[in-house]
Design an enzyme around this catalytic site. Structure first.
Site, short mmCIF file in Angstrom:
data_model
loop_
_atom_site.label_atom_id
_atom_site.label_comp_id
_atom_site.label_asym_id
_atom_site.label_seq_id
_atom_site.Cartn_x
_atom_site.Cartn_y
_atom_site.Cartn_z
N TYR A 152 0.83 -1.21 0.00
CA TYR A 152 0.00 0.00 0.00
C TYR A 152 0.87 1.26 0.00
O TYR A 152 0.59 2.23 -0.70
CB TYR A 152 -0.95 -0.01 1.20
CG TYR A 152 -1.72 1.28 1.36
CD1 TYR A 152 -2.58 1.72 0.35
CD2 TYR A 152 -1.59 2.09 2.49
CE1 TYR A 152 -3.29 2.92 0.47
CE2 TYR A 152 -2.29 3.27 2.62
CZ TYR A 152 -3.14 3.68 1.61
OH TYR A 152 -3.83 4.86 1.73
N ARG A 169 -11.83 13.19 2.19
CA ARG A 169 -12.77 12.35 2.94
C ARG A 169 -14.12 12.22 2.26
O ARG A 169 -14.92 11.37 2.62
CB ARG A 169 -12.95 12.91 4.34
CG ARG A 169 -11.64 13.08 5.10
CD ARG A 169 -10.91 11.76 5.27
NE ARG A 169 -9.60 11.95 5.90
CZ ARG A 169 -8.78 10.95 6.18
NH1 ARG A 169 -9.12 9.71 5.87
NH2 ARG A 169 -7.61 11.17 6.74
N GLU A 210 -13.84 -0.79 7.12
CA GLU A 210 -13.84 0.49 6.40
C GLU A 210 -15.21 0.60 5.73
O GLU A 210 -15.74 -0.39 5.23
CB GLU A 210 -12.71 0.50 5.36
CG GLU A 210 -12.64 1.79 4.57
CD GLU A 210 -11.37 1.88 3.72
OE1 GLU A 210 -10.26 1.75 4.29
OE2 GLU A 210 -11.50 2.04 2.51
C1 3EB Z 1 -7.52 6.26 5.85
O1 3EB Z 1 -8.38 7.04 6.23
C2 3EB Z 1 -7.96 4.86 5.64
O2 3EB Z 1 -5.39 5.50 -0.07
O3 3EB Z 1 -7.00 6.15 -1.38
C3 3EB Z 1 -9.31 5.39 2.95
C4 3EB Z 1 -9.71 5.95 1.75
C5 3EB Z 1 -8.02 4.92 3.09
C6 3EB Z 1 -8.81 6.06 0.67
C7 3EB Z 1 -6.58 5.76 -0.28
C8 3EB Z 1 -7.13 5.06 2.02
C9 3EB Z 1 -7.53 5.61 0.83
O4 3EB Z 1 -6.32 6.58 5.72
C10 3EB Z 1 -7.54 4.28 4.36
#
Ligand code: 3EB
Length: 334
Positions: A148, A222, A324
């Site tokens: 990741y 977000r 998630e």
């Molecule tokens: C976070 O809040 C959790 O790498 O595009 C959530 C939404 C998360 C998108 C991304 C990662 C991504 O960090 C993980």
């Protein structure tokens, strides 16, 4: 410019298994793209409509289909590794690359996002609104960097190299999840004009995560308002930039619900009016299938009356996160 929100609002319809065929008929000519979540390769749509099979087990069905629909007619384009649908306001696309291997995942993500941005520039939809990122073994670390985190390096560098600003209001909503098989697969929604980006004051903006979470930060917001719809990014048990409640799924769900509520409140300050849950679609990703009963119980209560809730087994992109949740919310009557 007069904003005609209805024209630029995507719609989402969900169906289990073969039920998606009647949606294809009903919205023929206006379909932006189709997702199918399921452990086994499901039936694709019988056309050039952009299609993404997301190899992840789901609960309660063989497969869950999401059919994304435009307010107007779309034109379609397809190549072996990519597909496009555009309607004059929105563009939906998919790009797939073979897995480049653990020590080249950064290069693979860079290549994929370079294709994505070149596509947006060529087609004239410069605003990247929402991205879905999928690849297998997302938490594995065989080359010294978690996959990741390596992905984040390439993604970040493609944003920079293609002249995208990484700043408040300019990054897309997104999710990033681990699949069971396949290569790098990215789906994206872009627009002629930017959406209204939503951030969460309980969380550090992801593009400002400190380097403890990887050498380059993830480039997402977000949530985003696109026309009348709120698209909420993958949301998890993170406060500030730290993962909360490792190992405790119930507390992680509670924390995630607080984050979702905050994102919706922030959207409210930008004119989003939820009404009830009737126009709410949720995808709930569980790392451990055994957590389904408790998570289901908690979310049945929290989102009573939601239009559609899919429960999907997937690796969440931080190894200490168990759950998630992402959402699409189009208030009824819009
Ligand atoms: C976070 O809040 C959790 O790498 O595009 C959530 C939404 C998360 C998108 C991304 C990662 C991504 O960090 C993980």
């Amino acid at each position: 410019m007069i904003m005609d929100n209805a024209r630029s609002t995507p719609r989402l319809f969900c169906a289990p298994g073969p039920g998606f065929r009647s949606l294809l008929e009903e919205y023929a000519g206006r379909i932006l793209g189709v997702f199918a979540y399921g452990a086994c390769k499901p039936e694709p749509p019988p056309s050039d409509v952009p299609f993404a099979w997301i190899p992840m087990p789901v609960f309660e069905a063989e497969a869950w289909y999401e059919v994304w629909v435009s307010a107007q007619a779309v034109t379609l384009r397809r190549a072996p590794d990519r597909s496009l649908a555009c309607d004059g306001e929105l563009l939906f696309g998919t790009v797939v690359l073979d897995d480049p291997g653990d020590d080249a995942l950064d290069a693979g993500a860079f290549a994929l996002y370079s294709i994505l941005f070149d596509t947006l520039d060529r087609e004239g939809y410069p605003a990247l609104l929402r991205v879905w990122n999928y690849f297998p073994r997302i938490n594995e670390d065989t080359s010294g960097t978690e996959r990741y985190r390596a992905f984040n390096v390439g993604r970040h560098e493609a944003f920079c190299s293609k002249g995208r600003v990484i700043a408040e209001g300019a990054v897309p909503a997104a999710c990033a999840l681990g699949t069971r098989q396949g290569g790098l697969q990215v789906c994206f929604l872009a627009g002629k004009v930017p959406g209204t980006v939503i951030e969460n004051p309980r969380q550090v903006n992801a593009y400002r995560y400190p380097s403890d979470f990887g050498p380059r930060s993830p480039t997402f917001s977000r949530g985003i308002l696109v026309g009348d719809a709120l698209l909420i990014s993958g949301t998890a048990s993170i406060v500030g930039s730290e993962s909360m409640h490792p190992g405790d799924v119930a507390l992680q769900v509670d924390e995630t619900l607080r984050n979702l509520k905050t994102v919706v409140e922030q959207a409210g300050t930008r004119g989003f009016d939820t009404g009830d849950h009737a126009g709410l679609h949720l995808n709930v990703y569980l790392r451990r299938p055994g957590d389904y009963p408790i998570v289901r119980r908690m979310l049945d209560r929290a989102f009573e009356g939601a239009r559609h809730v899919a429960y999907i087994v997937a690796d969440v992109c931080r190894a200490d996160l168990l759950v998630e949740i992402e959402a699409f919310w189009l208030p009824q009557g819009k």
